[in-house]
Design a protein around this motif. Structure first.
Motif, PDB file in Angstrom:
ATOM      1  N   LEU A 110       0.857  -1.190   0.000  1.00 21.73           N
ATOM      2  CA  LEU A 110       0.000   0.000   0.000  1.00 21.73           C
ATOM      3  C   LEU A 110       0.892   1.237   0.000  1.00 21.73           C
ATOM      4  O   LEU A 110       1.950   1.247   0.624  1.00 21.73           O
ATOM      5  N   LEU A 111       0.431   2.263  -0.688  1.00 24.69           N
ATOM      6  CA  LEU A 111       1.074   3.576  -0.628  1.00 24.69           C
ATOM      7  C   LEU A 111       0.125   4.533   0.089  1.00 24.69           C
ATOM      8  O   LEU A 111      -1.047   4.649  -0.293  1.00 24.69           O
ATOM      9  N   HIS A 112       0.629   5.193   1.123  1.00 20.30           N
ATOM     10  CA  HIS A 112      -0.144   6.234   1.807  1.00 20.30           C
ATOM     11  C   HIS A 112       0.474   7.589   1.505  1.00 20.30           C
ATOM     12  O   HIS A 112       1.703   7.739   1.524  1.00 20.30           O
ATOM     13  N   ILE A 113      -0.375   8.573   1.211  1.00 23.36           N
ATOM     14  CA  ILE A 113       0.090   9.932   0.916  1.00 23.36           C
ATOM     15  C   ILE A 113      -0.619  10.918   1.846  1.00 23.36           C
ATOM     16  O   ILE A 113      -1.853  10.943   1.889  1.00 23.36           O
ATOM     17  N   LEU A 114       0.145  11.712   2.574  1.00 22.35           N
ATOM     18  CA  LEU A 114      -0.408  12.792   3.396  1.00 22.35           C
ATOM     19  C   LEU A 114       0.058  14.130   2.863  1.00 22.35           C
ATOM     20  O   LEU A 114       1.270  14.332   2.658  1.00 22.35           O
ATOM     21  N   VAL A 115      -0.868  15.049   2.653  1.00 22.77           N
ATOM     22  CA  VAL A 115      -0.546  16.451   2.376  1.00 22.77           C
ATOM     23  C   VAL A 115      -0.472  17.166   3.730  1.00 22.77           C
ATOM     24  O   VAL A 115      -1.436  17.142   4.494  1.00 22.77           O
ATOM     25  N   LYS A 116       0.683  17.787   4.043  1.00 21.81           N
ATOM     26  CA  LYS A 116       0.895  18.350   5.384  1.00 21.81           C
ATOM     27  C   LYS A 116       0.371  19.777   5.532  1.00 21.81           C
ATOM     28  O   LYS A 116       1.014  20.618   6.163  1.00 21.81           O
ATOM     29  N   HIS A 117      -0.795  20.038   4.977  1.00 23.24           N
ATOM     30  CA  HIS A 117      -1.346  21.391   4.975  1.00 23.24           C
ATOM     31  C   HIS A 117      -2.861  21.325   5.149  1.00 23.24           C
ATOM     32  O   HIS A 117      -3.476  20.323   4.800  1.00 23.24           O
ATOM     33  N   THR A 118      -3.429  22.416   5.656  1.00 27.10           N
ATOM     34  CA  THR A 118      -4.867  22.430   5.942  1.00 27.10           C
ATOM     35  C   THR A 118      -5.656  23.272   4.946  1.00 27.10           C
ATOM     36  O   THR A 118      -6.840  23.505   5.148  1.00 27.10           O
ATOM     37  N   SER A 119      -4.996  23.703   3.884  1.00 26.12           N
ATOM     38  CA  SER A 119      -5.709  24.436   2.832  1.00 26.12           C
ATOM     39  C   SER A 119      -5.333  23.881   1.463  1.00 26.12           C
ATOM     40  O   SER A 119      -5.311  24.582   0.460  1.00 26.12           O
ATOM     41  N   ALA A 120      -5.027  22.582   1.451  1.00 26.02           N
ATOM     42  CA  ALA A 120      -4.779  21.835   0.220  1.00 26.02           C
ATOM     43  C   ALA A 120      -5.366  20.451   0.442  1.00 26.02           C
ATOM     44  O   ALA A 120      -5.775  20.116   1.562  1.00 26.02           O
TER      45      ALA A 120
ATOM     46  N   LEU B 204     -12.328  24.365   4.664  1.00 26.85           N
ATOM     47  CA  LEU B 204     -13.526  23.528   4.494  1.00 26.85           C
ATOM     48  C   LEU B 204     -13.321  22.505   3.374  1.00 26.85           C
ATOM     49  O   LEU B 204     -13.605  21.315   3.534  1.00 26.85           O
ATOM     50  N   LYS B 205     -12.807  22.977   2.251  1.00 26.50           N
ATOM     51  CA  LYS B 205     -12.603  22.068   1.109  1.00 26.50           C
ATOM     52  C   LYS B 205     -11.593  20.980   1.459  1.00 26.50           C
ATOM     53  O   LYS B 205     -11.732  19.831   1.032  1.00 26.50           O
ATOM     54  N   SER B 206     -10.563  21.338   2.237  1.00 27.17           N
ATOM     55  CA  SER B 206      -9.538  20.360   2.595  1.00 27.17           C
ATOM     56  C   SER B 206     -10.138  19.184   3.367  1.00 27.17           C
ATOM     57  O   SER B 206      -9.763  18.028   3.156  1.00 27.17           O
ATOM     58  N   SER B 207     -11.092  19.480   4.251  1.00 25.17           N
ATOM     59  CA  SER B 207     -11.710  18.378   4.997  1.00 25.17           C
ATOM     60  C   SER B 207     -12.770  17.648   4.176  1.00 25.17           C
ATOM     61  O   SER B 207     -13.011  16.458   4.392  1.00 25.17           O
TER      62      SER B 207
ATOM     63  N   ILE C 236      -8.641  15.970   9.469  1.00 23.84           N
ATOM     64  CA  ILE C 236      -7.439  16.718   9.807  1.00 23.84           C
ATOM     65  C   ILE C 236      -7.660  18.156   9.381  1.00 23.84           C
ATOM     66  O   ILE C 236      -8.061  18.417   8.255  1.00 23.84           O
ATOM     67  N   ASN C 237      -7.429  19.114  10.286  1.00 23.38           N
ATOM     68  CA  ASN C 237      -7.532  20.509   9.880  1.00 23.38           C
ATOM     69  C   ASN C 237      -6.761  21.407  10.838  1.00 23.38           C
ATOM     70  O   ASN C 237      -5.991  20.902  11.664  1.00 23.38           O
ATOM     71  N   GLU C 238      -6.980  22.693  10.717  1.00 20.44           N
ATOM     72  CA  GLU C 238      -6.162  23.704  11.391  1.00 20.44           C
ATOM     73  C   GLU C 238      -6.233  23.591  12.914  1.00 20.44           C
ATOM     74  O   GLU C 238      -7.317  23.550  13.496  1.00 20.44           O
ATOM     75  N   ASN C 239      -5.053  23.589  13.550  1.00 21.98           N
ATOM     76  CA  ASN C 239      -4.993  23.318  14.986  1.00 21.98           C
ATOM     77  C   ASN C 239      -4.840  24.576  15.848  1.00 21.98           C
ATOM     78  O   ASN C 239      -4.577  24.467  17.041  1.00 21.98           O
ATOM     79  N   ALA C 240      -5.005  25.766  15.251  1.00 22.69           N
ATOM     80  CA  ALA C 240      -4.681  26.982  15.997  1.00 22.69           C
ATOM     81  C   ALA C 240      -5.945  27.788  16.346  1.00 22.69           C
ATOM     82  O   ALA C 240      -6.472  27.686  17.452  1.00 22.69           O
ATOM     83  N   ASP C 241      -6.440  28.548  15.430  1.00 23.46           N
ATOM     84  CA  ASP C 241      -7.531  29.492  15.716  1.00 23.46           C
ATOM     85  C   ASP C 241      -8.878  28.773  15.898  1.00 23.46           C
ATOM     86  O   ASP C 241      -9.377  28.123  14.972  1.00 23.46           O
ATOM     87  N   PRO C 242      -9.499  28.883  17.081  1.00 27.75           N
ATOM     88  CA  PRO C 242     -10.778  28.190  17.311  1.00 27.75           C
ATOM     89  C   PRO C 242     -11.913  28.660  16.399  1.00 27.75           C
ATOM     90  O   PRO C 242     -12.884  27.933  16.219  1.00 27.75           O
ATOM     91  N   THR C 243     -11.785  29.844  15.789  1.00 31.81           N
ATOM     92  CA  THR C 243     -12.855  30.282  14.885  1.00 31.81           C
ATOM     93  C   THR C 243     -12.923  29.422  13.624  1.00 31.81           C
ATOM     94  O   THR C 243     -13.966  29.377  12.973  1.00 31.81           O
ATOM     95  N   VAL C 244     -11.831  28.740  13.270  1.00 29.50           N
ATOM     96  CA  VAL C 244     -11.918  27.797  12.144  1.00 29.50           C
ATOM     97  C   VAL C 244     -12.943  26.720  12.479  1.00 29.50           C
ATOM     98  O   VAL C 244     -13.791  26.367  11.654  1.00 29.50           O
ATOM     99  N   ARG C 245     -12.886  26.216  13.730  1.00 30.02           N
ATOM    100  CA  ARG C 245     -13.804  25.136  14.121  1.00 30.02           C
ATOM    101  C   ARG C 245     -15.248  25.637  14.218  1.00 30.02           C
ATOM    102  O   ARG C 245     -16.170  24.940  13.805  1.00 30.02           O
ATOM    103  N   THR C 246     -15.465  26.827  14.713  1.00 32.95           N
ATOM    104  CA  THR C 246     -16.850  27.328  14.778  1.00 32.95           C
ATOM    105  C   THR C 246     -17.364  27.696  13.385  1.00 32.95           C
ATOM    106  O   THR C 246     -18.556  27.529  13.102  1.00 32.95           O
ATOM    107  N   ASP C 247     -16.489  28.153  12.501  1.00 32.49           N
ATOM    108  CA  ASP C 247     -16.917  28.399  11.110  1.00 32.49           C
ATOM    109  C   ASP C 247     -17.287  27.087  10.404  1.00 32.49           C
ATOM    110  O   ASP C 247     -18.215  27.055   9.587  1.00 32.49           O
ATOM    111  N   PHE C 248     -16.544  26.019  10.695  1.00 35.98           N
ATOM    112  CA  PHE C 248     -16.912  24.703  10.156  1.00 35.98           C
ATOM    113  C   PHE C 248     -18.357  24.368  10.560  1.00 35.98           C
ATOM    114  O   PHE C 248     -19.176  24.016   9.722  1.00 35.98           O
ATOM    115  N   GLU C 249     -18.642  24.483  11.836  1.00 36.02           N
ATOM    116  CA  GLU C 249     -19.988  24.138  12.319  1.00 36.02           C
ATOM    117  C   GLU C 249     -21.045  25.004  11.616  1.00 36.02           C
ATOM    118  O   GLU C 249     -22.056  24.496  11.122  1.00 36.02           O
ATOM    119  N   ALA C 250     -20.801  26.305  11.530  1.00 30.75           N
ATOM    120  CA  ALA C 250     -21.806  27.207  10.946  1.00 30.75           C
ATOM    121  C   ALA C 250     -21.991  26.944   9.455  1.00 30.75           C
ATOM    122  O   ALA C 250     -23.126  26.852   8.963  1.00 30.75           O
TER     123      ALA C 250
END
Lengths: 136, 136, 136
Positions: free
Chosen positions: B35-45, B90-93, C49-63
């Motif tokens: 198996l190959l696993h790929i992780l993108v280490k960013h939250t907006s990609a 949002l798109k990243s998740s 997996i998503n942004e681990n810093a600003d809590p408003t990212v998480r509340t914006d996700f919910e909204a």
């Protein structure tokens, strides 16, 4: 150890189909601990884990997602393969074409209410191939 | 056996980019099965599997998903990193930042029409890092 | 080697919750290289997996996601478990109920800004079970 097999699903009509039993029948004897990976080898179908009991969950999925990602959206340029094609590609990436499930005590370790959905996004998708990989 | 490497992608403009060949060039000699696993280490990609042929599929993805998850939605509070930032999270998740692909006969075992899309959700994302893990 | 454990999360209110630290505390000593797989054993919760810093990212996700996949949509037939139930199933498949993360140098190899979100889609989801599998 790695055991791998490629199987063909029976043709499914457009929609969300519970295939947990079908998958289990096509697996080798499972190890005590491990992981099962499933890839759907198509870009207009998908695989996901969801509720294995009430069939209205599956029909609500079909109805709602068809509204969220509709046919004939005016932005679509890729239309020559049919109105159901571009939405099928979008849905395939939103749901995903591959999942991994833990194996515990020689069985798939899903929650009580979890089952494996194969999702056919095309009107006439035909037979679809999946790759099963068991890691232990 | 586990082989793992971290690589940097060339900067991509916002959108959906076929990177199957780039990934293959950066992999070690592949095992017979695995198996190959790929992780993108960013939250907006993100990373996803989809159609590897007609480029209009990729431009339709960009156009439609920008409507489904728009910029400047009035609910957004997290706006100080730019109008493209919160939609990118949002798109990243929704697409996901990691995928797993079976390896069979020393090659990635994707369907005929499947390719790996790297997705840049920011207007100016810059260089992005990914982790490749080969299990056999 | 495979190490596997099933743990129970504390009850979380509806929304997006950073659980990276909680997961790390419940893992065995990690191998030099490997993969961690996490399955949420429920069909109305998710993991991403998503942004681990600003809590408003998480509340914006919910909204935002509550607008994208709303309660009381007229197409829903599966309504007898509450207005929050069918949207929770849809969201669970859009986000996914399982993720895989590389392990490098005995640590989870996430990006600087990446964290693990457990997502509770029900108003009163109660305690939730997850399966952690470490492969090395």
């Amino acid at each position: 150890m790695i055991q791998q097999t490629e199987i063909t699903l029976p043709p499914f009509r457009r929609g969300y189909h519970l295939i947990t039993g079908f998958i289990e029948k096509n697996l080798p004897a499972l190890p005590e601990k491990g992981l099962l990976h499933i890839l759907v080898k198509h870009t207009s179908a998908g695989i996901t884990i969801n509720e294995n009991a009430d069939p209205t969950v599956r029909t609500d999925f079909e109805a709602f997602i068809n509204k969220m990602i509709p046919e004939k959206d005016p932005v679509y340029v890729h239309t020559y393969e049919g109105d159901d094609d571009m939405p099928a590609h979008l849905k395939s990436s939103v749901f995903g074409a591959e999942i991994t499930i833990p194996i515990t005590n020689h069985r798939l370790n899903l929650g009580t209410w979890q089952g494996i959905y194969f999702v056919e996004f095309r009107n006439y998708g035909g037979s679809r191939k999946i790759v099963l990989t068991v890691f232990s």
